[in-house]
Design a protein around this motif. Structure first.
Motif, PDB file in Angstrom:
ATOM      1  N   VAL A  12     -18.964  -1.866  -2.045  1.00 19.30           N
ATOM      2  CA  VAL A  12     -18.252  -2.853  -1.227  1.00 19.30           C
ATOM      3  C   VAL A  12     -16.993  -3.338  -1.955  1.00 19.30           C
ATOM      4  N   VAL A  13     -17.115  -3.624  -3.247  1.00 21.94           N
ATOM      5  CA  VAL A  13     -15.947  -4.069  -4.022  1.00 21.94           C
ATOM      6  C   VAL A  13     -14.876  -2.979  -4.044  1.00 21.94           C
ATOM      7  N   ALA A  14     -15.290  -1.729  -4.233  1.00 21.41           N
ATOM      8  CA  ALA A  14     -14.337  -0.612  -4.218  1.00 21.41           C
ATOM      9  C   ALA A  14     -13.678  -0.494  -2.854  1.00 21.41           C
ATOM     10  N   SER A  15     -14.436  -0.731  -1.792  1.00 16.76           N
ATOM     11  CA  SER A  15     -13.878  -0.680  -0.436  1.00 16.76           C
ATOM     12  C   SER A  15     -12.863  -1.794  -0.222  1.00 16.76           C
ATOM     13  N   VAL A  16     -13.180  -2.980  -0.675  1.00 14.60           N
ATOM     14  CA  VAL A  16     -12.257  -4.111  -0.556  1.00 14.60           C
ATOM     15  C   VAL A  16     -10.992  -3.858  -1.374  1.00 14.60           C
ATOM     16  N   SER A  17     -11.140  -3.152  -2.507  1.00 11.84           N
ATOM     17  CA  SER A  17      -9.961  -2.861  -3.332  1.00 11.84           C
ATOM     18  C   SER A  17      -8.930  -2.045  -2.557  1.00 11.84           C
ATOM     19  N   ALA A  18      -9.383  -1.277  -1.564  1.00  6.85           N
ATOM     20  CA  ALA A  18      -8.461  -0.498  -0.731  1.00  6.85           C
ATOM     21  C   ALA A  18      -7.488  -1.414  -0.003  1.00  6.85           C
ATOM     22  N   PHE A  19      -7.961  -2.563   0.422  1.00  6.62           N
ATOM     23  CA  PHE A  19      -7.097  -3.498   1.136  1.00  6.62           C
ATOM     24  C   PHE A  19      -6.124  -4.198   0.187  1.00  6.62           C
ATOM     25  N   ILE A  20      -6.561  -4.437  -1.020  1.00  2.00           N
ATOM     26  CA  ILE A  20      -5.667  -5.047  -2.009  1.00  2.00           C
ATOM     27  C   ILE A  20      -4.567  -4.058  -2.397  1.00  2.00           C
ATOM     28  N   VAL A  21      -4.974  -2.831  -2.735  1.00  2.00           N
ATOM     29  CA  VAL A  21      -3.999  -1.800  -3.086  1.00  2.00           C
ATOM     30  C   VAL A  21      -3.103  -1.504  -1.895  1.00  2.00           C
ATOM     31  N   GLY A  22      -3.692  -1.366  -0.713  1.00  2.00           N
ATOM     32  CA  GLY A  22      -2.909  -1.084   0.490  1.00  2.00           C
ATOM     33  C   GLY A  22      -1.927  -2.193   0.822  1.00  2.00           C
ATOM     34  N   GLY A  23      -2.346  -3.434   0.627  1.00  2.00           N
ATOM     35  CA  GLY A  23      -1.449  -4.567   0.873  1.00  2.00           C
ATOM     36  C   GLY A  23      -0.230  -4.538  -0.025  1.00  2.00           C
ATOM     37  N   LEU A  24      -0.440  -4.165  -1.275  1.00  2.00           N
ATOM     38  CA  LEU A  24       0.686  -4.043  -2.210  1.00  2.00           C
ATOM     39  C   LEU A  24       1.507  -2.781  -1.935  1.00  2.00           C
ATOM     40  N   TRP A  25       0.811  -1.672  -1.725  1.00  2.16           N
ATOM     41  CA  TRP A  25       1.470  -0.362  -1.558  1.00  2.16           C
ATOM     42  C   TRP A  25       2.334  -0.326  -0.307  1.00  2.16           C
ATOM     43  N   TYR A  26       1.726  -0.751   0.820  1.00  2.12           N
ATOM     44  CA  TYR A  26       2.433  -0.702   2.104  1.00  2.12           C
ATOM     45  C   TYR A  26       3.124  -2.022   2.422  1.00  2.12           C
ATOM     46  N   GLY A  27       3.133  -2.922   1.439  1.00  2.00           N
ATOM     47  CA  GLY A  27       3.833  -4.185   1.570  1.00  2.00           C
ATOM     48  C   GLY A  27       5.070  -4.168   0.692  1.00  2.00           C
ATOM     49  N   PRO A  28       5.036  -4.939  -0.405  1.00  2.00           N
ATOM     50  CA  PRO A  28       6.243  -5.058  -1.226  1.00  2.00           C
ATOM     51  C   PRO A  28       6.684  -3.771  -1.927  1.00  2.00           C
ATOM     52  N   LEU A  29       5.761  -2.869  -2.246  1.00  2.00           N
ATOM     53  CA  LEU A  29       6.159  -1.677  -2.992  1.00  2.00           C
ATOM     54  C   LEU A  29       6.864  -0.637  -2.116  1.00  2.00           C
ATOM     55  N   PHE A  30       6.221  -0.230  -1.018  1.00  2.00           N
ATOM     56  CA  PHE A  30       6.778   0.852  -0.191  1.00  2.00           C
ATOM     57  C   PHE A  30       6.795   0.527   1.295  1.00  2.00           C
ATOM     58  N   GLY A  31       6.546  -0.704   1.674  1.00  2.00           N
ATOM     59  CA  GLY A  31       6.437  -1.067   3.088  1.00  2.00           C
ATOM     60  C   GLY A  31       7.665  -0.734   3.913  1.00  2.00           C
ATOM     61  N   LYS A  32       8.830  -1.119   3.445  1.00  2.00           N
ATOM     62  CA  LYS A  32      10.053  -0.859   4.211  1.00  2.00           C
ATOM     63  C   LYS A  32      10.350   0.635   4.295  1.00  2.00           C
ATOM     64  N   ALA A  33      10.147   1.350   3.201  1.00  2.00           N
ATOM     65  CA  ALA A  33      10.377   2.799   3.205  1.00  2.00           C
ATOM     66  C   ALA A  33       9.388   3.492   4.133  1.00  2.00           C
TER      67      ALA A  33
END
Length: 135
Positions: A12-33
């Motif tokens: 469950v923790v590993a699954s939740v980590s997907a949302f944390i990583v995804g929030g950063l990845w598809y947000g401030p890091l690469f969201g606009k691109a």
């Protein structure tokens, strides 16, 4: 398949980590691109059925974490954190990213979009491997 040795809390923790990583990845890091490569606007994202998208994504990320936990525990070994990271990295890079690369070639999507989408999973699976072996 014997799932009796699975640490369900770690999955469950590993699954939740997907949302944390995804929030950063598809947000401030690469969201606009990512949005530009996909041809999405802010309105497109606001008008999406986010409950369906996030709910289904969580189920799929849970399946990924569960299978990684199974692979890490296969053979009745107690894998180290380094082995967990290496399993995740290799699965992410040599299975997921490679398969997505083939798909990108035939779909004729950009190298940039392939990188954004594929390396999210490389980073995520590496992190999941660490989480599943630490807990």
């Amino acid at each position: 398949m014997d799932f009796s040795s699975i640490n369900w809390l770690a999955v469950v923790v590993a699954s939740v980590s997907a949302f944390i990583v995804g929030g950063l990845w598809y947000g401030p890091l690469f969201g606009k691109a990512w949005m530009a490569e996909m041809g999405f606007t802010e309105d497109d994202l606001k008008n999406a059925n986010m409950a369906k998208i996030y709910g289904t994504a969580f189920v799929l990320e849970f399946i990924i974490a569960l299978q990684l936990a199974y692979f890490l525990g296969h053979g009745n070994t107690d894998p180290s954190v380094g082995q967990g990271a290496a399993y995740g990295l290799h699965i992410g890079l040599f299975f997921i990213a490679a398969a997505m690369g083939v798909n990108a070639l035939f779909s004729r999507t950009s190298l940039k979009l392939w990188f954004i989408n594929a390396f999210y999973f490389v980073i995520l699976l590496t992190l999941m491997g660490v989480i599943l072996t630490v807990m």
